[in-house]
Write a protein that holds these residues in place. Structure first.
Motif, PDB file in Angstrom:
ATOM      1  N   ASP A 109      -9.118 -21.897   7.354  1.00 22.50           N
ATOM      2  CA  ASP A 109      -9.081 -20.534   6.802  1.00 22.50           C
ATOM      3  C   ASP A 109      -8.235 -20.509   5.539  1.00 22.50           C
ATOM      4  O   ASP A 109      -7.320 -21.321   5.377  1.00 22.50           O
ATOM      5  CB  ASP A 109      -8.439 -19.582   7.818  1.00 22.50           C
ATOM      6  N   ARG A 149       2.237   1.806   1.538  1.00 21.73           N
ATOM      7  CA  ARG A 149       1.484   2.846   2.258  1.00 21.73           C
ATOM      8  C   ARG A 149       2.164   3.114   3.601  1.00 21.73           C
ATOM      9  O   ARG A 149       2.459   2.171   4.343  1.00 21.73           O
ATOM     10  CB  ARG A 149       0.033   2.400   2.470  1.00 21.73           C
ATOM     11  N   TYR A 150       2.363   4.357   3.863  1.00 23.01           N
ATOM     12  CA  TYR A 150       2.869   4.771   5.174  1.00 23.01           C
ATOM     13  C   TYR A 150       2.514   6.240   5.327  1.00 23.01           C
ATOM     14  O   TYR A 150       2.455   6.987   4.356  1.00 23.01           O
ATOM     15  CB  TYR A 150       4.389   4.567   5.265  1.00 23.01           C
ATOM     16  N   GLY A 151       2.249   6.642   6.575  1.00 24.22           N
ATOM     17  CA  GLY A 151       1.869   8.034   6.790  1.00 24.22           C
ATOM     18  C   GLY A 151       0.738   8.423   5.863  1.00 24.22           C
ATOM     19  O   GLY A 151      -0.269   7.727   5.780  1.00 24.22           O
ATOM     20  N   HIS A 152       0.960   9.518   5.105  1.00 15.86           N
ATOM     21  CA  HIS A 152      -0.073   9.922   4.145  1.00 15.86           C
ATOM     22  C   HIS A 152       0.342   9.550   2.724  1.00 15.86           C
ATOM     23  O   HIS A 152      -0.257  10.012   1.765  1.00 15.86           O
ATOM     24  CB  HIS A 152      -0.301  11.438   4.243  1.00 15.86           C
ATOM     25  N   GLN A 153       1.360   8.725   2.589  1.00 10.99           N
ATOM     26  CA  GLN A 153       1.896   8.399   1.276  1.00 10.99           C
ATOM     27  C   GLN A 153       1.406   7.047   0.761  1.00 10.99           C
ATOM     28  O   GLN A 153       1.180   6.113   1.535  1.00 10.99           O
ATOM     29  CB  GLN A 153       3.424   8.357   1.331  1.00 10.99           C
ATOM     30  N   GLU A 154       1.283   7.004  -0.544  1.00  8.09           N
ATOM     31  CA  GLU A 154       0.936   5.761  -1.229  1.00  8.09           C
ATOM     32  C   GLU A 154       1.806   5.697  -2.484  1.00  8.09           C
ATOM     33  O   GLU A 154       1.708   6.572  -3.346  1.00  8.09           O
ATOM     34  CB  GLU A 154      -0.543   5.730  -1.589  1.00  8.09           C
ATOM     35  N   ARG A 191       5.674   9.631   7.409  1.00  6.04           N
ATOM     36  CA  ARG A 191       6.090   8.889   8.595  1.00  6.04           C
ATOM     37  C   ARG A 191       5.001   7.910   8.994  1.00  6.04           C
ATOM     38  O   ARG A 191       3.823   8.250   9.065  1.00  6.04           O
ATOM     39  CB  ARG A 191       6.320   9.878   9.731  1.00  6.04           C
ATOM     40  N   ARG A 195       2.935  -0.467   5.143  1.00 10.40           N
ATOM     41  CA  ARG A 195       1.964  -1.514   4.805  1.00 10.40           C
ATOM     42  C   ARG A 195       1.991  -1.726   3.300  1.00 10.40           C
ATOM     43  O   ARG A 195       2.355  -0.817   2.546  1.00 10.40           O
ATOM     44  CB  ARG A 195       0.534  -1.097   5.192  1.00 10.40           C
ATOM     45  N   LYS A 197      -0.491  -2.763   0.180  1.00  6.57           N
ATOM     46  CA  LYS A 197      -1.895  -2.937  -0.191  1.00  6.57           C
ATOM     47  C   LYS A 197      -1.952  -3.495  -1.604  1.00  6.57           C
ATOM     48  O   LYS A 197      -1.349  -2.921  -2.522  1.00  6.57           O
ATOM     49  CB  LYS A 197      -2.617  -1.595  -0.119  1.00  6.57           C
ATOM     50  N   VAL A 205      -9.381  -6.409  -2.302  1.00  2.86           N
ATOM     51  CA  VAL A 205      -8.214  -5.695  -1.783  1.00  2.86           C
ATOM     52  C   VAL A 205      -7.680  -6.464  -0.582  1.00  2.86           C
ATOM     53  O   VAL A 205      -8.449  -7.018   0.210  1.00  2.86           O
ATOM     54  CB  VAL A 205      -8.622  -4.264  -1.375  1.00  2.86           C
ATOM     55  N   LEU A 207      -4.335  -6.504   2.478  1.00  3.34           N
ATOM     56  CA  LEU A 207      -3.335  -5.660   3.106  1.00  3.34           C
ATOM     57  C   LEU A 207      -2.407  -6.501   3.963  1.00  3.34           C
ATOM     58  O   LEU A 207      -2.838  -7.433   4.634  1.00  3.34           O
ATOM     59  CB  LEU A 207      -4.030  -4.614   3.984  1.00  3.34           C
ATOM     60  N   ARG A 209       0.896  -5.996   6.762  1.00  3.01           N
ATOM     61  CA  ARG A 209       1.722  -5.059   7.531  1.00  3.01           C
ATOM     62  C   ARG A 209       3.155  -5.578   7.570  1.00  3.01           C
ATOM     63  O   ARG A 209       3.387  -6.790   7.486  1.00  3.01           O
ATOM     64  CB  ARG A 209       1.160  -4.908   8.941  1.00  3.01           C
TER      65      ARG A 209
ATOM     66  N   ILE B  20      -2.405  16.754   6.547  1.00  8.21           N
ATOM     67  CA  ILE B  20      -1.579  15.551   6.341  1.00  8.21           C
ATOM     68  C   ILE B  20      -1.853  14.536   7.445  1.00  8.21           C
ATOM     69  O   ILE B  20      -2.032  13.338   7.182  1.00  8.21           O
ATOM     70  CB  ILE B  20      -0.079  15.933   6.297  1.00  8.21           C
ATOM     71  N   GLN B  23      -4.974  12.988   6.786  1.00  6.39           N
ATOM     72  CA  GLN B  23      -4.806  12.008   5.704  1.00  6.39           C
ATOM     73  C   GLN B  23      -4.171  10.730   6.240  1.00  6.39           C
ATOM     74  O   GLN B  23      -4.554   9.617   5.851  1.00  6.39           O
ATOM     75  CB  GLN B  23      -3.927  12.627   4.597  1.00  6.39           C
ATOM     76  N   VAL B  24      -3.189  10.889   7.141  1.00  3.26           N
ATOM     77  CA  VAL B  24      -2.563   9.717   7.771  1.00  3.26           C
ATOM     78  C   VAL B  24      -3.639   8.882   8.465  1.00  3.26           C
ATOM     79  O   VAL B  24      -3.694   7.655   8.306  1.00  3.26           O
ATOM     80  CB  VAL B  24      -1.485  10.157   8.798  1.00  3.26           C
ATOM     81  N   MET B  27      -5.838   7.141   6.003  1.00  5.66           N
ATOM     82  CA  MET B  27      -5.189   5.949   5.421  1.00  5.66           C
ATOM     83  C   MET B  27      -5.120   4.813   6.425  1.00  5.66           C
ATOM     84  O   MET B  27      -5.267   3.639   6.074  1.00  5.66           O
ATOM     85  CB  MET B  27      -3.801   6.304   4.894  1.00  5.66           C
ATOM     86  N   ASP B  31      -6.806   1.311   5.787  1.00  5.58           N
ATOM     87  CA  ASP B  31      -6.068   0.051   5.883  1.00  5.58           C
ATOM     88  C   ASP B  31      -6.739  -0.894   6.871  1.00  5.58           C
ATOM     89  O   ASP B  31      -6.793  -2.103   6.652  1.00  5.58           O
ATOM     90  CB  ASP B  31      -4.615   0.310   6.290  1.00  5.58           C
ATOM     91  N   ASP B  34      -9.470  -2.255   4.997  1.00  5.75           N
ATOM     92  CA  ASP B  34      -9.024  -3.220   3.991  1.00  5.75           C
ATOM     93  C   ASP B  34      -8.506  -4.506   4.614  1.00  5.75           C
ATOM     94  O   ASP B  34      -8.475  -5.547   3.965  1.00  5.75           O
ATOM     95  CB  ASP B  34      -7.949  -2.594   3.104  1.00  5.75           C
ATOM     96  N   GLU B  35      -8.051  -4.423   5.843  1.00  7.04           N
ATOM     97  CA  GLU B  35      -7.657  -5.646   6.542  1.00  7.04           C
ATOM     98  C   GLU B  35      -8.887  -6.428   6.986  1.00  7.04           C
ATOM     99  O   GLU B  35      -8.918  -7.662   6.925  1.00  7.04           O
ATOM    100  CB  GLU B  35      -6.834  -5.300   7.782  1.00  7.04           C
ATOM    101  N   PRO B  38     -11.355  -8.411   3.872  1.00  8.38           N
ATOM    102  CA  PRO B  38     -11.128  -9.806   3.448  1.00  8.38           C
ATOM    103  C   PRO B  38     -11.364 -10.804   4.571  1.00  8.38           C
ATOM    104  O   PRO B  38     -11.844 -11.911   4.331  1.00  8.38           O
ATOM    105  CB  PRO B  38      -9.677  -9.829   2.995  1.00  8.38           C
ATOM    106  N   LEU B  46     -16.758 -18.829   5.361  1.00  5.03           N
ATOM    107  CA  LEU B  46     -16.739 -19.927   6.323  1.00  5.03           C
ATOM    108  C   LEU B  46     -18.113 -20.109   6.958  1.00  5.03           C
ATOM    109  O   LEU B  46     -18.569 -21.234   7.173  1.00  5.03           O
ATOM    110  CB  LEU B  46     -15.702 -19.652   7.414  1.00  5.03           C
TER     111      LEU B  46
END
Lengths: 638, 186
Positions: A109, A149-154, A191, A195, A197, A205, A207, A209, B20, B23-24, B27, B31, B34-35, B38, B46
């Protein structure tokens, strides 16, 4: 497996099979000996990407046949480029020759994107508003962008910060020395686990953790009363469990090309897509040509037809059987549709069926801001200059209709525009039964919307444009009026406003309207629609409404809520008080009165909810509409 | 939710809070996507590499199978040739055996012939001796015959002389009468 030379070689690979090198690190254990030889032979792993040498020896008293206890156990460890290899395990014989004793497949891999946080801490919870620092590296390529990235924030990060320690850990990555980062701003309120990104050099892209938990309770943009740890109330996104029976397969499949004037994001495209899907299920081969934005096909779930652009279709359309279209279904008489349909008729000898879904002359008049009568009097040259490709030219459209082999209409009133003697068929729209069905109201979520116990929610989806601006304004005015009257009403609205239709009303009505903007995927609408108590189609009988069939109406009916609508188009065929709440004019006063009555009279509300479902069950079905359309195609004179 | 003192009473904040939280969730899902993407792309690569390797090995296997099939064909051909050769050998052996028997018979025959030849030689010798004696006898007979021929010629001359004599001619009528009456030839 044993060697075949004079020396008798014995050995085994004991790593978990099949051999897989996670993160690019190959680690293989096993044992190998030459029978009768007290010295264990050197071993190696040979691949097309290079050899990996012995890393460590191990005493293996459990291996039988040793003349004396030897270190016949071994570990081979090293890195190989990602790929799939034939791994040949070889041992060096006393005469110096390397001889294989086992051959296996080996999957290596790629080493993944990885990141570490070093400030404010490597693990635990962070509640302070601070910068975050650390390292992030994708060994195969440089990182172009990085966000926290966490919660709703970037939160974006600054990259290329020096890291002297990283090249040793990532010797294969020339950019490892500058893999440090720092957040561009301090942490905002939010909250959740942190992560990272990354957008990599090739546009992909990745990611990573971390073990850091962010819990910043408030900031200048977030009220302290907002609890980021509260329970999210989901809206059910279920599918219909009771789908209609599969379509019967045809024994005379046709190649059908639909031509749309816009993209796959339009209401017309919903109809065409539904018909094309059903026709395809029945065994016909369908393609749909759009004027622009072919990527909007992605808004449709599992389309069974091919999408292409007008310009691609113009150079010829070949179906799976190697032939061209037998039926070209021109969706409206709009100029870009007409031009392509005429060309394909000439090129392929296809039969052209024209679909009418609006009073095109009225739409042209409204769009150009000139009365239809005035447009009729204009010279051909003047009209050619004025009419854009996505609207219908009064004369070319009429000629196109006159030359059509057949015509389909969305409502019988449009038959007035069909040339005499031309085969004509009415295609009623329906709703996608996979998503539009009787849904219960999600009361948990409704509590977040309702200002009081008697609150009501209306729902209206669709764009506002010149043709419907006035009537949608009436709906907004009714919402304001109802709230003024003490009946709390919230209007959930989706779609774009292509014209400013509210004017001074906008500010007053704003607290009562929840505008969600454009919902790109139509199948995301039903869970939101389920929040509504009543559906309202505003409007009144006029030159625009009489000749149309609002495509949202079947969707309203299938959700199982009372539908308030004017006595025009579909409304003229409904029974007031049984199928729907039919108003002579669905204007401000009419809508307000209807909603008031439906909120007061629970029995009427329940009866019209059932009536809507019963009407939908009887009249709205894409499989039935498609089956009838296929029969119409088949009956066209050759 | 309204009964929960932990949540804000203000409706806008409640709705905002839900937005919110939505939105959490979005996201988190992004994510997750996005994980996975790849990893999926890596697995795709492979898989492609594995498929390439498999194709290579399949080609090698096909080649080896072809070689095996060729060898099998050659083996079958050789077995056939061996069979044919065996058959021919057996036939030859049988022929040789038959020839041996023939040879014995011929030898016996030759021996018989030799015996016969000897017997024939004896017979021939006896015959030659007999021929010799017969020739002697023949010569004696020829001498006697010549003697007798001379006598015959003498007698014939005498007869002709007699028949040309006048007395014979004058007695002719008597011999004719004898033939008519006696019916006998003279």
């Amino acid at each position: 497996m044993n060697g075949t030379s004079a020396y008798r070689l014995r050995g085994e690979i004991e790593g978990p099979r099949p051999l897989r090198a996670r993160d690019g690190l190959v680690v293989v254990t096993g044992w190998c000996l030459v029978e009768g030889d007290a010295v264990s032979p050197p071993v190696r792993l040979a691949t097309t990407a290079g050899n990996l040498a012995l890393y460590r020896r191990i005493k293996r008293p459990d291996v039988p046949g040793q003349p004396a206890l030897t270190e016949c156990g071994f570990v081979i460890e090293g890195r190989l480029p990602p790929g799939v290899y034939v791994a040949c395990f070889q041992a060096q014989l006393p005469d110096g020759r390397w001889e294989p004793f086992n051959t296996l497949s080996l999957v290596v891999d790629a080493r993944p994107f990885a990141a570490g946080i070093e400030s404010p801490s490597t693990t635990g919870k962070v509640s302070r508003r601070v910068h975050v620092e650390g390292w992030a590296i994708a060994p195969a390529q440089p990182t172009r962008e990085l966000t926290l990235r966490y919660g709703h924030q970037e939160i974006p990060c600054d990259l290329d910060r020096p890291r002297a320690d990283m090249p040793a850990a990532y010797p294969e990555a020339p950019h490892a020395g500058r893999s440090g980062f720092k957040s561009r701003v301090i942490l905002s309120a939010g909250r959740g686990p942190l992560r990272l990104k990354a957008k990599l050099a090739d546009g992909s892209v990745a990611l990573a953790r971390t073990s850091l938990e962010i819990d910043v309770p408030t900031d200048e943009h977030h009220d302290a009363r907002i609890d980021f740890g509260a329970t999210r109330i989901p809206l059910a996104a279920t599918r219909n469990a009771a789908l209609p029976a599969p379509t019967v397969k045809t024994d005379r499949p046709l190649n059908v090309l639909f031509i749309l004037p816009g993209s796959f994001a339009s209401n017309s495209a919903l109809h065409v897509a539904a018909l094309a899907n059903e026709l395809s299920r029945a065994g016909h081969d369908c393609a749909v040509a759009v004027a622009h934005d072919p990527e909007t096909l992605g808004h449709h779930v599992a389309p069974l037809f091919r999408g292409l652009l007008h310009r691609e279709a113009a150079s010829g359309v070949t179906f799976a059987n190697g032939r061209g279209p037998q039926v070209v279904h021109a969706w409206t008489t709009r100029e870009n549709v007409r031009v392509l349909a005429e060309k394909l008729r000439a090129d392929h000898g296809a039969q052209v069926v024209v679909h009418l879904e609006d009073n095109e002359q009225e739409i042209l008049a409204l769009s150009l801001g000139r009365p239809a009568g005035e447009l009729e009097k204009m010279s051909a040259a003047e009209l050619d200059r004025l009419v854009p490709p996505d609207l219908s030219h009064p004369r070319h459209g009429r000629d196109f209709l006159a030359r059509a082999d057949a015509v389909t209409v969305i409502t019988d009133k449009l038959r007035e525009l069909v040339p005499a003697g031309r085969p004509c068929h009415t295609v009623w729209p329906a709703a996608d039964a996979r998503y539009f069905f009787a849904r219960t109201r999600p009361d948990d979520f409704r509590q977040t919307l309702d200002p009081g116990p008697d609150a009501s929610v209306l729902f209206y989806h669709g764009n506002v444009h010149a043709a419907n601006a006035a009537e949608v304004r009436e709906l907004y005015a009714a919402v304001l009026q109802l709230n003024r009257n003490g009946l709390p009403v919230t209007l959930i609205r989706t779609g774009l406003d292509q014209v400013d239709f509210l004017g001074a009303l906008a500010e007053e009505v704003a607290p009562h309207v929840l505008s969600l903007g454009q919902i790109l995927h139509h199948h995301h609408l039903p869970p939101l629609m389920a929040l509504a108590d009543i559906f309202v189609q505003p409007g009144a009988s006029d030159a625009f409404n009489d000749y149309r069939f609002p495509s949202k109406l079947p969707e309203f009916f299938t959700l199982g809520r009372p539908v308030v609508l004017p006595r025009t188009n579909l409304g003229s065929q409904l029974r007031h008080g049984i199928d729907a709440y039919v108003l002579e004019r669905a204007d401000n006063a009419g809508i307000a009165a209807a909603v008031t009555e439906l909120r007061r009279d629970r029995a009427l509300h329940a009866r019209l909810s059932q009536g809507a479902l019963a009407f939908a069950e009887k009249h709205f079905s894409w499989p039935r509409s498609a089956e009838a359309l296929a029969k119409f195609y088949a009956a066209l004179p050759a | 939710m309204k009964s929960d003192p932990a949540v804000p009473a203000d409706q806008v904040n409640l709705l905002r809070q839900q937005l919110i939280l939505a939105q959490v969730r979005i996201m988190e899902l992004e994510d997750g996507r996005d994980e996975l993407q790849p990893r999926l792309a890596g697995l795709e690569k492979l898989l492609t590499a594995a498929q390439d390797l498999t194709d290579l090995k399949l080609q090698e296997a096909a080649h080896l199978e072809k070689v095996r099939a060729d060898l099998q064909t050659q083996y079958e051909h050789l077995r056939h040739m061996q069979h044919v050769t065996n058959e021919a050998l057996n036939a030859s052996r049988a022929e040789v055996a038959a020839h041996s028997l023939g040879k014995v018979a011929l030898l016996s025959e030759v021996e018989n012939l030799h015996t016969l030849t000897r017997q024939l030689a004896d017979t021939t010798r006896q015959q030659l001796e007999r021929i010799s004696s017969l020739e002697t006898a023949h010569r004696a007979a020829l001498a006697e015959s010549a003697t007798r021929q001379e006598r015959i010629a003498q007698l014939d001359a005498e007869q002709r002389a007699m028949k040309s004599s006048r007395s014979w001619r004058w007695t002719a009528w008597l011999r004719s009468l004898e033939r008519v009456l006696g019916g006998r030839k003279p």
